[in-house]
Scaffold this active site. Sequence first.
Site, PDB file in Angstrom:
ATOM      1  N   LYS A 125       0.818  -1.220   0.000  1.00 28.91           N
ATOM      2  CA  LYS A 125       0.000   0.000   0.000  1.00 28.91           C
ATOM      3  C   LYS A 125       0.853   1.272   0.000  1.00 28.91           C
ATOM      4  O   LYS A 125       0.403   2.315  -0.472  1.00 28.91           O
ATOM      5  CB  LYS A 125      -0.969  -0.028   1.176  1.00 28.91           C
ATOM      6  CG  LYS A 125      -2.010  -1.137   0.978  1.00 28.91           C
ATOM      7  CD  LYS A 125      -3.010  -1.246   2.092  1.00 28.91           C
ATOM      8  CE  LYS A 125      -4.109  -2.239   1.766  1.00 28.91           C
ATOM      9  NZ  LYS A 125      -3.673  -3.659   1.906  1.00 28.91           N
TER      10      LYS A 125
HETATM   11  C1  PLP Z   1      -4.299  -4.710   1.314  1.00 21.80           C
HETATM   12  C2  PLP Z   1      -3.523  -5.969   1.162  1.00 21.80           C
HETATM   13  C3  PLP Z   1      -3.900  -6.983   0.252  1.00 21.80           C
HETATM   14  C4  PLP Z   1      -5.166  -6.906  -0.576  1.00 21.80           C
HETATM   15  O1  PLP Z   1      -5.084  -5.963  -1.598  1.00 21.80           O
HETATM   16  P1  PLP Z   1      -6.417  -5.478  -2.367  1.00 21.80           P
HETATM   17  O2  PLP Z   1      -6.003  -4.339  -3.198  1.00 21.80           O
HETATM   18  O3  PLP Z   1      -7.374  -5.087  -1.268  1.00 21.80           O
HETATM   19  O4  PLP Z   1      -6.914  -6.648  -3.156  1.00 21.80           O
HETATM   20  C5  PLP Z   1      -3.069  -8.098   0.112  1.00 21.80           C
HETATM   21  N1  PLP Z   1      -1.946  -8.229   0.856  1.00 21.80           N
HETATM   22  C6  PLP Z   1      -1.566  -7.281   1.748  1.00 21.80           C
HETATM   23  C7  PLP Z   1      -0.334  -7.517   2.554  1.00 21.80           C
HETATM   24  C8  PLP Z   1      -2.323  -6.130   1.932  1.00 21.80           C
HETATM   25  O5  PLP Z   1      -1.928  -5.196   2.826  1.00 21.80           O
END
Ligand code: PLP
Length: 469
Positions: free
Chosen positions: A117
Amino acid sequence: MELPSLRYVSTRGRAPELGFDDVLLAGLATDGGLYVPAAWPQWSKDDFAKLAGLDYPTLAARVMAPFVAGSVIAGDLEKLTRAAYAGFTHSAVAPLTQLGANDWLVELFHGPTLAFKDYALQAVGLMFEDVLKARGSRITIVGATSGDTGSAAIEATKGREAVDIFILHPEGRTSDVQRRQMTTVDAANVHNIAVKGTFDDCQDIVKALFADQAFRGEMNLSAVNSINWARIMAQVVYYVWAALHVGAPARAVAFSVPTGNFGNVFAGYVAQRMGLPIAKFIVGSNSNDILTRYFETGAMTTQGVVPTLSPSMDIQVSSNFERLLFECVGRDGAQVARLMDGFKQSGGYSVPAAAHAEMTKLFVGHRLDDAGTKRVIGEIYRTTGELIDPHTAVGVHAGRVAGLDPAIPRMTLATAHPAKFPAAVQAATGVYPPLPASLTDLFERKERFTVLNNDLSEVKSFVRSHARR
Ligand SMILES: *Cc1c(COP(=O)(O)O)cnc(C)c1O
């Protein structure tokens, strides 16, 4: 050369068309839909090939340029991307690791909070700053988190003049690393609220704050969850980056993506729509497998959420799936609105057969439970020496069982650093993954948070009295 400005439309067809800056600040469209470009920018193989060899920030500016055309950030995008990725701890920003023949990991955990993120939010935080400065306005960000989103959003907005951020987490229910990554940030505009309740209680309070039009207007509320288009856009970059590293655009590639809200994998779809040759998207689910069941059957039906070793994918409803649905029903916003209304009322809907068939040409889902997750983490460690986190393990497994042509390079997005989920990694491998140097003193840092009751008016008055309007 100045690119023509890009307009954005809502997936439900009843909100005004906006330019990038308004889409950034709005998050959700006023008709409840999500914003997507009115038309996808189209690149030739040559356009992609020209980007080979660029460093990550330069490539990021090139890939995002058509999407921000007409925005105040368009003029100096490369300066923005350089600043966004300057603090990442690997000089390649998103290095690739090879696990086997045509089997790769794209490491997306070298940002400040160790999850993918950061790759979008570090850039989006700067975009907020620039757009708000140009408009002479300010915003109050309110969000709920069960783990990774809160810390990434706080790191991206800490110290910014035009932004106050309030993140609600359920008291005592996040991991210690995750909580400390939020509560040890020392900045006047950052407010952590520990709610005496569950994650769903936090989420309900946030939704109620946004639904209160007077409060929303008074505080200039804004959201940074993954329905914000700017986050999707910034994620398109590492699909292009990774594909170029394994031979695209001269050959097709495939991506396996550990998936919750569908935001990450949708960004890959955007790259494909721009013209990048991607043969397949493999959507990895843990035991909360609504998407895998959907791709198998065409029916989207919710079940209760169960906690797993990969908590960032413990999700019932994948909000960004609406963007793919919009594309595959011929951009018929009225139809999307009808399906989504039905979903809200009954907890399920069926995607029209033609749209489902179009999706399954490109997408396939595979699931892995917790026992399998530990097995895969152990196996990858024994065979390659790499430590992977539980989310990544779900993706690696999904990629391996998808039965793709072995000549197609397959890349799994490694969405979190193993040290973020040390207990599961240690149980599977016997090795305790150490925190990177930037975070070794995390457990000595002073925490700051306010405990509030699970009460809307208490949270509302806290936000009102602490935002620096
Ligand atoms: C947020 C997250 C996901 C999921 O991603 P999306 O965009 O919601 O599908 C997968 N792995 C980790 C470590 C995350 O922080």
